[in-house]
Design a protein around this motif. Structure first.
Motif, PDB file in Angstrom:
ATOM      1  N   LEU A  77      -1.241  -0.714   1.319  1.00 39.48           N
ATOM      2  CA  LEU A  77      -2.396  -1.467   1.777  1.00 39.48           C
ATOM      3  C   LEU A  77      -3.256  -1.868   0.582  1.00 39.48           C
ATOM      4  O   LEU A  77      -3.607  -1.037  -0.248  1.00 39.48           O
ATOM      5  CB  LEU A  77      -3.219  -0.649   2.760  1.00 39.48           C
ATOM      6  CG  LEU A  77      -2.525  -0.257   4.070  1.00 39.48           C
ATOM      7  CD1 LEU A  77      -3.449   0.611   4.913  1.00 39.48           C
ATOM      8  CD2 LEU A  77      -2.097  -1.504   4.841  1.00 39.48           C
ATOM      9  N   LEU A  78      -3.574  -3.149   0.531  1.00 35.11           N
ATOM     10  CA  LEU A  78      -4.458  -3.664  -0.514  1.00 35.11           C
ATOM     11  C   LEU A  78      -5.890  -3.509  -0.038  1.00 35.11           C
ATOM     12  O   LEU A  78      -6.371  -4.260   0.809  1.00 35.11           O
ATOM     13  CB  LEU A  78      -4.142  -5.131  -0.808  1.00 35.11           C
ATOM     14  CG  LEU A  78      -5.007  -5.817  -1.857  1.00 35.11           C
ATOM     15  CD1 LEU A  78      -4.851  -5.125  -3.221  1.00 35.11           C
ATOM     16  CD2 LEU A  78      -4.675  -7.296  -1.956  1.00 35.11           C
ATOM     17  N   ASN A  79      -6.582  -2.497  -0.607  1.00 33.86           N
ATOM     18  CA  ASN A  79      -7.956  -2.222  -0.226  1.00 33.86           C
ATOM     19  C   ASN A  79      -8.909  -2.887  -1.206  1.00 33.86           C
ATOM     20  O   ASN A  79      -8.509  -3.461  -2.227  1.00 33.86           O
ATOM     21  CB  ASN A  79      -8.202  -0.713  -0.187  1.00 33.86           C
ATOM     22  CG  ASN A  79      -7.357  -0.026   0.868  1.00 33.86           C
ATOM     23  OD1 ASN A  79      -7.382  -0.413   2.038  1.00 33.86           O
ATOM     24  ND2 ASN A  79      -6.597   0.992   0.455  1.00 33.86           N
ATOM     25  N   ASP A  80     -10.167  -2.797  -0.877  1.00 30.66           N
ATOM     26  CA  ASP A  80     -11.189  -3.354  -1.758  1.00 30.66           C
ATOM     27  C   ASP A  80     -11.184  -2.592  -3.086  1.00 30.66           C
ATOM     28  O   ASP A  80     -11.237  -1.372  -3.121  1.00 30.66           O
ATOM     29  CB  ASP A  80     -12.553  -3.242  -1.079  1.00 30.66           C
ATOM     30  CG  ASP A  80     -13.620  -4.017  -1.819  1.00 30.66           C
ATOM     31  OD1 ASP A  80     -13.260  -4.864  -2.654  1.00 30.66           O
ATOM     32  OD2 ASP A  80     -14.814  -3.787  -1.546  1.00 30.66           O
ATOM     33  N   GLY A  81     -11.117  -3.339  -4.194  1.00 30.08           N
ATOM     34  CA  GLY A  81     -11.096  -2.724  -5.541  1.00 30.08           C
ATOM     35  C   GLY A  81      -9.696  -2.537  -6.089  1.00 30.08           C
ATOM     36  O   GLY A  81      -9.552  -2.153  -7.253  1.00 30.08           O
ATOM     37  N   GLU A  82      -8.659  -2.798  -5.314  1.00 23.93           N
ATOM     38  CA  GLU A  82      -7.277  -2.664  -5.798  1.00 23.93           C
ATOM     39  C   GLU A  82      -6.718  -4.037  -6.175  1.00 23.93           C
ATOM     40  O   GLU A  82      -7.160  -5.074  -5.677  1.00 23.93           O
ATOM     41  CB  GLU A  82      -6.390  -2.031  -4.726  1.00 23.93           C
ATOM     42  CG  GLU A  82      -6.749  -0.593  -4.391  1.00 23.93           C
ATOM     43  CD  GLU A  82      -5.810   0.026  -3.374  1.00 23.93           C
ATOM     44  OE1 GLU A  82      -5.752   1.267  -3.293  1.00 23.93           O
ATOM     45  OE2 GLU A  82      -5.148  -0.741  -2.641  1.00 23.93           O
ATOM     46  N   SER A  98     -11.204  -6.326   4.633  1.00 22.87           N
ATOM     47  CA  SER A  98     -10.401  -5.261   5.217  1.00 22.87           C
ATOM     48  C   SER A  98      -9.055  -5.171   4.490  1.00 22.87           C
ATOM     49  O   SER A  98      -8.633  -6.101   3.804  1.00 22.87           O
ATOM     50  CB  SER A  98     -10.190  -5.507   6.710  1.00 22.87           C
ATOM     51  OG  SER A  98      -9.577  -6.766   6.922  1.00 22.87           O
ATOM     52  N   ALA A  99      -8.373  -4.058   4.689  1.00 22.25           N
ATOM     53  CA  ALA A  99      -7.111  -3.804   3.992  1.00 22.25           C
ATOM     54  C   ALA A  99      -6.012  -4.737   4.490  1.00 22.25           C
ATOM     55  O   ALA A  99      -5.978  -5.110   5.666  1.00 22.25           O
ATOM     56  CB  ALA A  99      -6.699  -2.353   4.190  1.00 22.25           C
ATOM     57  N   ILE A 100      -5.094  -5.133   3.574  1.00 22.85           N
ATOM     58  CA  ILE A 100      -3.974  -6.014   3.900  1.00 22.85           C
ATOM     59  C   ILE A 100      -2.680  -5.303   3.507  1.00 22.85           C
ATOM     60  O   ILE A 100      -2.559  -4.782   2.392  1.00 22.85           O
ATOM     61  CB  ILE A 100      -4.085  -7.352   3.156  1.00 22.85           C
ATOM     62  CG1 ILE A 100      -5.379  -8.075   3.571  1.00 22.85           C
ATOM     63  CG2 ILE A 100      -2.885  -8.240   3.450  1.00 22.85           C
ATOM     64  CD1 ILE A 100      -5.623  -9.351   2.802  1.00 22.85           C
ATOM     65  N   ASP A 101      -1.744  -5.280   4.403  1.00 25.39           N
ATOM     66  CA  ASP A 101      -0.454  -4.634   4.162  1.00 25.39           C
ATOM     67  C   ASP A 101       0.403  -5.550   3.280  1.00 25.39           C
ATOM     68  O   ASP A 101       0.757  -6.653   3.674  1.00 25.39           O
ATOM     69  CB  ASP A 101       0.247  -4.355   5.482  1.00 25.39           C
ATOM     70  CG  ASP A 101       1.489  -3.487   5.321  1.00 25.39           C
ATOM     71  OD1 ASP A 101       1.860  -3.182   4.159  1.00 25.39           O
ATOM     72  OD2 ASP A 101       2.075  -3.104   6.349  1.00 25.39           O
ATOM     73  N   LEU A 102       0.755  -5.062   2.059  1.00 28.39           N
ATOM     74  CA  LEU A 102       1.555  -5.843   1.114  1.00 28.39           C
ATOM     75  C   LEU A 102       2.947  -5.233   0.938  1.00 28.39           C
ATOM     76  O   LEU A 102       3.499  -5.237  -0.162  1.00 28.39           O
ATOM     77  CB  LEU A 102       0.847  -5.938  -0.242  1.00 28.39           C
ATOM     78  CG  LEU A 102      -0.402  -6.834  -0.281  1.00 28.39           C
ATOM     79  CD1 LEU A 102      -1.003  -6.853  -1.696  1.00 28.39           C
ATOM     80  CD2 LEU A 102      -0.070  -8.235   0.161  1.00 28.39           C
ATOM     81  N   THR A 103       3.521  -4.741   2.003  1.00 32.43           N
ATOM     82  CA  THR A 103       4.911  -4.279   1.930  1.00 32.43           C
ATOM     83  C   THR A 103       5.797  -5.483   1.642  1.00 32.43           C
ATOM     84  O   THR A 103       5.733  -6.502   2.343  1.00 32.43           O
ATOM     85  CB  THR A 103       5.327  -3.629   3.255  1.00 32.43           C
ATOM     86  OG1 THR A 103       4.429  -2.537   3.543  1.00 32.43           O
ATOM     87  CG2 THR A 103       6.739  -3.110   3.172  1.00 32.43           C
ATOM     88  N   ASP A 104       6.646  -5.374   0.556  1.00 32.00           N
ATOM     89  CA  ASP A 104       7.427  -6.538   0.114  1.00 32.00           C
ATOM     90  C   ASP A 104       8.684  -6.709   0.963  1.00 32.00           C
ATOM     91  O   ASP A 104       8.913  -5.993   1.938  1.00 32.00           O
ATOM     92  CB  ASP A 104       7.767  -6.419  -1.371  1.00 32.00           C
ATOM     93  CG  ASP A 104       8.501  -5.127  -1.699  1.00 32.00           C
ATOM     94  OD1 ASP A 104       9.173  -4.566  -0.803  1.00 32.00           O
ATOM     95  OD2 ASP A 104       8.421  -4.654  -2.844  1.00 32.00           O
TER      96      ASP A 104
END
Length: 280
Positions: free
Chosen positions: A227-232, A184-190
């Motif tokens: 959001l870090l999605n699958d394939g990114e 699932s997507a992960i929020d990578l806001t720095d």
């Protein structure tokens, strides 16, 4: 026929014929000719002795009935009456042909059905609750696995101060991460705006620093969100300039997303700090 003297001294024949009260063993007969004065004294004597006697006169024959004689007769009559009552009850019980009716049978069957239905409902409810709890545990485990980060490529140290121990220091640690397959997507806001969801900690043998500063760039991106999605792919730059990380020092970086496993990077600095270090 024998003769006896009475109180007046006269001779009177004694009649040995059968008296009217013959055959009664508990009655003692007296003579038909008794002095009335003595008879009265005999009647008063039991009261003086504390006993109760009954004086009776049957056809001119006076006798007395003792207390135990009356009790014996009463007990015998009571025993006979009690035995007769028990026998009558037993006969009535044996003649009784009453039994359970159809209505009573139906009531019993309905009670059994109701109890069985309640029990079955309780068992089914408990089974359903257990199944739901099992599903929640399974889904929670799947989310933990699907939300995990994984390291892609090498870990690099850049913007370093070149030198040996005491002079060389590492400034930044850079690495690339991606989502696990099907994750699932992960929020990578720095941390630049202070709204980061992912926390990065630093530790070595001398210090521990939580929530260090870091920035993110996107080598591969399919949309304009964080959001870090699958394939990114996302490149993370961790600022270690304040950690005084010098030569020959073991250290670790922990990347902790909101859900999923923690990604840990364990490295040791070389004996000489170059401008760029590849930790492979």
């Amino acid at each position: 026929m024998r003769e006896a003297k009475d109180s007046t001294g006269e001779q009177r024949p004694i009649n040995r014929g059968k008296s009217k009260s013959a055959g009664i063993p508990w009655r003692r007969h007296l003579s038909r000719s008794v002095n009335p004065k003595r008879l009265e004294q005999a009647r008063q004597l039991p009261s003086a002795l504390g006993r109760t006697e009954v004086m009776e006169d049957h056809g001119g024959c006076t006798g007395r009935l003792w207390p135990w004689d009356s009790k014996r007769q009463s007990y015998s009559q009571h025993s006979t009456r009690k035995g007769s009552n028990m026998f009558d009850r037993l006969k009535r019980l044996l003649r009784d042909e009453g039994g359970i009716t159809a209505l009573e049978t139906a009531i019993i069957l309905i009670a059994f059905v109701v109890v069985a239905a309640v029990f079955a409902f309780t068992v089914l409810s408990a089974g359903t609750t257990t199944t739901e709890k099992g599903k929640e545990a399974i889904y929670s485990g799947l989310q933990e696995v699907q939300s995990s980060l994984e390291l892609r490529g090498s870990v690099m140290a850049i913007s370093n101060t070149v030198g040996i121990s005491g002079t060389g220091k590492i400034g930044h640690l850079v690495f690339t991460v991606g989502n696990v397959a099907g994750g699932s997507a992960i929020d990578l806001t720095d941390t630049s705006a202070g709204q980061n969801k992912v926390v990065i900690d630093y530790r070595d043998s001398k210090q521990l620093q939580s929530n260090v500063s870091w920035t993110v760039s996107w080598p591969v991106r399919h949309d304009d969100n964080n959001l870090l999605n699958d394939g990114e792919l996302a490149k993370i730059d961790v600022d270690l300039s304040t950690m005084n990380l010098s030569t020959d020092t073991p250290f670790a970086i922990e990347i902790k997303p909101p859900r999923g496993g923690v990604l840990i990077i364990d490295k040791t600095t070389p004996s000489y700090i170059d401008q760029v270090i590849n930790f492979n």
